[in-house]
Design an enzyme around this catalytic site. Structure first.
Site, short mmCIF file in Angstrom:
data_model
loop_
_atom_site.label_atom_id
_atom_site.label_comp_id
_atom_site.label_asym_id
_atom_site.label_seq_id
_atom_site.Cartn_x
_atom_site.Cartn_y
_atom_site.Cartn_z
N LEU A 1 0.87 -1.17 0.00
CA LEU A 1 0.00 0.00 0.00
C LEU A 1 0.91 1.22 0.00
O LEU A 1 1.84 1.30 0.81
CB LEU A 1 -0.89 0.01 1.25
N ASP A 2 0.66 2.17 -0.88
CA ASP A 2 1.48 3.37 -0.93
C ASP A 2 1.39 4.12 0.40
O ASP A 2 0.40 4.00 1.13
CB ASP A 2 0.99 4.30 -2.05
N PRO A 3 2.42 4.94 0.72
CA PRO A 3 2.35 5.77 1.93
C PRO A 3 1.09 6.63 1.98
O PRO A 3 0.53 6.86 3.05
CB PRO A 3 3.61 6.63 1.82
N ARG B 1 -4.71 4.46 -9.01
CA ARG B 1 -4.34 5.79 -9.50
C ARG B 1 -4.43 5.84 -11.03
O ARG B 1 -4.88 6.83 -11.59
CB ARG B 1 -2.94 6.18 -9.01
#
Length: 306
Positions: free
Chosen positions: A46-48, A184
């Site tokens: 999971l991205d920051p 995204r």
């Protein structure tokens, strides 16, 4: 002689509600430290910028990580219409702007419907996908762009839960999809479908395979319990690893068959499936791991718990 790992030999799955800020690996290392676990692994980055469900496998449960990596995911996301960024999210620099004041709910709903199904998606440069051992986002920060192969993904469902019109419009969406789907990129494509630049401005993973937010524990709760009661008290939050492979048919072995299987030998089991992988357990006893059905019908060990 192999070095012995430091820490407790604790086994189970923790469904962490990862906060916004730390990377998945940073969150994993924090959990491992709090549990004082000898071995741990997470099951999908999971991205920051993103929060939500991040199953962490401890001990022997790490042998099941791939099943969760390969499982379907669900997300809540916010798409912002009218602004395109360098990263595809709200942290990037603005690349393009166009007013979204004429955008309507019906247009967004129609666009969303067009993305349900199977199609190819090219991973974004700002992602954790590795090329020649380097995460793409590190290359992107250096101003580099490399060729990425498109991946076949499936969006099972996508629904709009809210829409806020304006010069910069936003829409909250819920997405159910296969592994490897980049929300995204999907957000940018949705905006493009209505003729606007766009980006993903928020992301929260709500489910991974059989695990969802209702089973999750936040990091601060773990810290509070560990500080007050010690690492062993955190074991109350662990989930049985067998749940991770609950989609596989269960095969129970008698004492004799279990003994030989543990020695690495295939065994014959009455009424076993004809093919594929199975989860193995002792009759009336514990979960042993994953097996595979051989051509001759015997069950062979594939990933056994110690």
């Amino acid at each position: 002689m192999a070095r012995r790992r430091k820490g407790r030999a604790v086994t189970g799955i923790l469904v962490l509600d990862k906060p916004i800020g730390p990377s998945s690996n940073q969150a994993l290392q924090r959990v491992r430290h709090l549990f004082n676990a000898a071995k741990a692994g997470h099951t999908g980055n999971l991205d920051p910028l993103a929060s939500g469900v991040l199953p962490v496998c401890l001990g022997e449960a790490t042998k099941l990580s791939q099943f969760l990596l390969d499982s379907d995911k669900a997300y809540d996301a916010t798409v912002t219409f009218g602004i395109k960024t360098t990263t595809g999210d709200s942290e990037g620099e603005v690349l393009a702007e166009k007013t979204a004041e004429l955008l309507t709910t019906d247009e967004v709903t129609a666009a969303l419907a067009s993305f349900v199904g199977e199609f190819d998606q090219t991973p974004p440069m700002h992602s954790a996908l590795k090329v020649d051992g380097q995460p793409l986002y590190k290359l992107a920060r250096q101003g580099k762009e490399v060729e990425r192969k498109a991946r076949r993904i499936v969006v099972h469902s996508i629904e709009m839960t809210s829409f806020a019109p304006g010069v910069v419009a936003t829409s909250d969406i819920q997405v159910s999809c296969t592994k490897g789907t980049y929300i995204r990129t999907l957000s940018e494509d949705i905006a493009e479908a209505v003729g606007l630049p766009g980006h993903m401005s928020a992301l929260r993973r709500t489910a991974t395979g059989p695990f969802d937010l209702s089973q999750s524990i936040d990091l601060q709760t773990l810290v509070d319990v560990a500080e007050k009661e010690g690492p062993h008290a955190l074991d109350q939050f662990l989930i049985d690893p067998e749940i991770a492979v609950g989609h596989l048919e269960r095969v129970e072995l008698n004492d004799s068959a279990a003994f030989y299987l543990k020695q690495g030998q295939p065994v014959l089991v009455r009424n076993a499936p004809l093919s594929g992988m199975v989860r193995i357990a002792e009759a009336g006893g514990p979960f042993l791991g994953i097996g595979v059905i051989l051509d001759d019908g015997r069950v062979a060990p594939k990933r056994l718990f110690v």
